[in-house]
Design a protein around this motif. Structure first.
Motif, PDB file in Angstrom:
ATOM      1  N   CYS A  90      36.453  47.261  25.327  1.00  0.00           N
ATOM      2  CA  CYS A  90      36.210  45.970  24.912  1.00  0.00           C
ATOM      3  C   CYS A  90      35.343  45.393  25.815  1.00  0.00           C
ATOM      4  CB  CYS A  90      37.400  44.854  24.509  1.00  0.00           C
ATOM      5  SG  CYS A  90      38.365  45.056  23.166  1.00  0.00           S
ATOM      6  N   ALA A  91      35.928  45.656  26.714  1.00  0.00           N
ATOM      7  CA  ALA A  91      34.925  45.822  28.151  1.00  0.00           C
ATOM      8  C   ALA A  91      33.610  46.472  28.044  1.00  0.00           C
ATOM      9  CB  ALA A  91      35.908  45.795  29.304  1.00  0.00           C
ATOM     10  N   LEU A  92      33.626  47.549  27.719  1.00  0.00           N
ATOM     11  CA  LEU A  92      32.015  48.539  27.317  1.00  0.00           C
ATOM     12  C   LEU A  92      31.586  47.991  26.236  1.00  0.00           C
ATOM     13  CD1 LEU A  92      31.174  50.901  28.911  1.00  0.00           C
ATOM     14  CD2 LEU A  92      32.822  52.013  27.377  1.00  0.00           C
ATOM     15  N   LEU A  93      32.506  47.255  25.458  1.00  0.00           N
ATOM     16  CA  LEU A  93      31.497  47.059  23.948  1.00  0.00           C
ATOM     17  C   LEU A  93      31.404  45.737  24.943  1.00  0.00           C
ATOM     18  CD1 LEU A  93      31.194  46.293  21.120  1.00  0.00           C
ATOM     19  CD2 LEU A  93      33.353  44.995  21.124  1.00  0.00           C
ATOM     20  N   GLU A  94      31.080  44.569  25.554  1.00  0.00           N
ATOM     21  CA  GLU A  94      30.840  44.143  26.019  1.00  0.00           C
ATOM     22  C   GLU A  94      29.465  44.024  27.569  1.00  0.00           C
ATOM     23  OE1 GLU A  94      29.199  39.832  27.015  1.00  0.00           O
ATOM     24  OE2 GLU A  94      30.147  40.608  25.451  1.00  0.00           O
ATOM     25  N   ASP A  95      30.262  44.886  28.084  1.00  0.00           N
ATOM     26  CA  ASP A  95      29.313  45.371  28.322  1.00  0.00           C
ATOM     27  C   ASP A  95      27.909  46.252  28.428  1.00  0.00           C
ATOM     28  OD1 ASP A  95      28.807  45.794  31.384  1.00  0.00           O
ATOM     29  OD2 ASP A  95      28.614  47.828  31.408  1.00  0.00           O
ATOM     30  N   GLU A  96      27.452  47.264  28.088  1.00  0.00           N
ATOM     31  CA  GLU A  96      26.566  46.960  26.657  1.00  0.00           C
ATOM     32  C   GLU A  96      26.130  47.186  25.860  1.00  0.00           C
ATOM     33  OE1 GLU A  96      28.291  51.597  26.207  1.00  0.00           O
ATOM     34  OE2 GLU A  96      28.490  51.976  28.165  1.00  0.00           O
ATOM     35  N   ALA A  97      27.143  46.751  24.433  1.00  0.00           N
ATOM     36  CA  ALA A  97      26.400  45.727  23.407  1.00  0.00           C
ATOM     37  C   ALA A  97      26.020  44.027  23.744  1.00  0.00           C
ATOM     38  CB  ALA A  97      26.511  46.475  22.670  1.00  0.00           C
ATOM     39  N   TYR A 116      37.037  42.918  34.974  1.00  0.00           N
ATOM     40  CA  TYR A 116      37.939  43.944  34.675  1.00  0.00           C
ATOM     41  C   TYR A 116      37.322  45.887  35.057  1.00  0.00           C
ATOM     42  CZ  TYR A 116      40.811  46.819  31.321  1.00  0.00           C
ATOM     43  OH  TYR A 116      41.486  47.657  31.024  1.00  0.00           O
ATOM     44  N   LEU A 117      35.725  45.819  34.413  1.00  0.00           N
ATOM     45  CA  LEU A 117      35.538  47.032  34.613  1.00  0.00           C
ATOM     46  C   LEU A 117      34.736  47.640  36.227  1.00  0.00           C
ATOM     47  CD1 LEU A 117      32.703  47.301  31.883  1.00  0.00           C
ATOM     48  CD2 LEU A 117      35.004  48.626  31.947  1.00  0.00           C
TER      49      LEU A 117
END
Length: 181
Positions: free
Chosen positions: A44-51, A106-107
């Motif tokens: 979810c963190a990666l989704l928010e960060d990238e998209a 988080y990341l």
């Protein structure tokens, strides 16, 4: 269940997430995008960060209505989810900003300060806790295997696709563009 599945009646999904999701709605949207999220979910963190910017742009350009649906799969974070719902109640844009900051922390391994939000004596948290649990139940009823689960649908054709896990920005954009056409 595979990582992707067909949803034949996307409007019924919209009706159900409308009751518990944190919505960013546009009038007469062509697209529906639903994100089942957990505040401790690395995907979810990666989704928010990238998209995150891409998804916000779809909303800002009135192409898609977005819904964020709580799906706390990690134990003990229900109050934190409720606190984020309280932020949304006060100011939906502030929710998006807080979510971004939370996932950035988080990341980067610097998460900790946002947990203090959940310790607040704000009565809103107790009001929102049942809604967090309703959202979690809905995620299970709709077959979301975990987080992130993303649903993308074309409301005009009443068809959609569920995606478990973050497929990467390129594949997510391709899926969304295919449903937008």
């Amino acid at each position: 269940m595979s990582d992707e599945w067909l949803i034949r009646d996307i409007r019924s999904v919209q009706d159900r997430v409308e009751k518990v999701g944190l919505s960013f709605k546009v009038s007469n949207p062509r697209l529906l995008i639903v994100i089942f999220y957990d505040l401790y979910c690395p995907g979810c963190a990666l989704l928010e960060d990238e998209a995150g910017d891409y998804l916000t742009t779809l909303f800002n350009e009135s192409k898609a209505s977005l819904y964020f649906v709580d799906y706390p799969v990690h134990r003990g974070i229900e109050k934190l989810h409720a606190a984020f719902r309280c932020i949304y109640r006060r100011n939906p844009q502030a929710f998006l900003d807080a979510l971004r900051r939370h996932y950035e922390a988080y990341l980067s391994g610097k998460l900790g300060k946002s947990e203090a939000i959940a310790d607040s004596s704000d009565p809103c948290i107790n009001e929102e806790l049942p809604r967090v649990m309703e959202a979690k139940s809905l995620a299970r009823e709709l077959g979301a295997p975990g987080t992130p689960t993303i649903i993308v649908g074309n409301l005009m054709r009443n068809v959609g696709q569920g995606i478990f896990g973050y497929p990467g920005l390129t594949k997510l954009m391709k899926t969304i563009e295919e449903f937008y056409l």
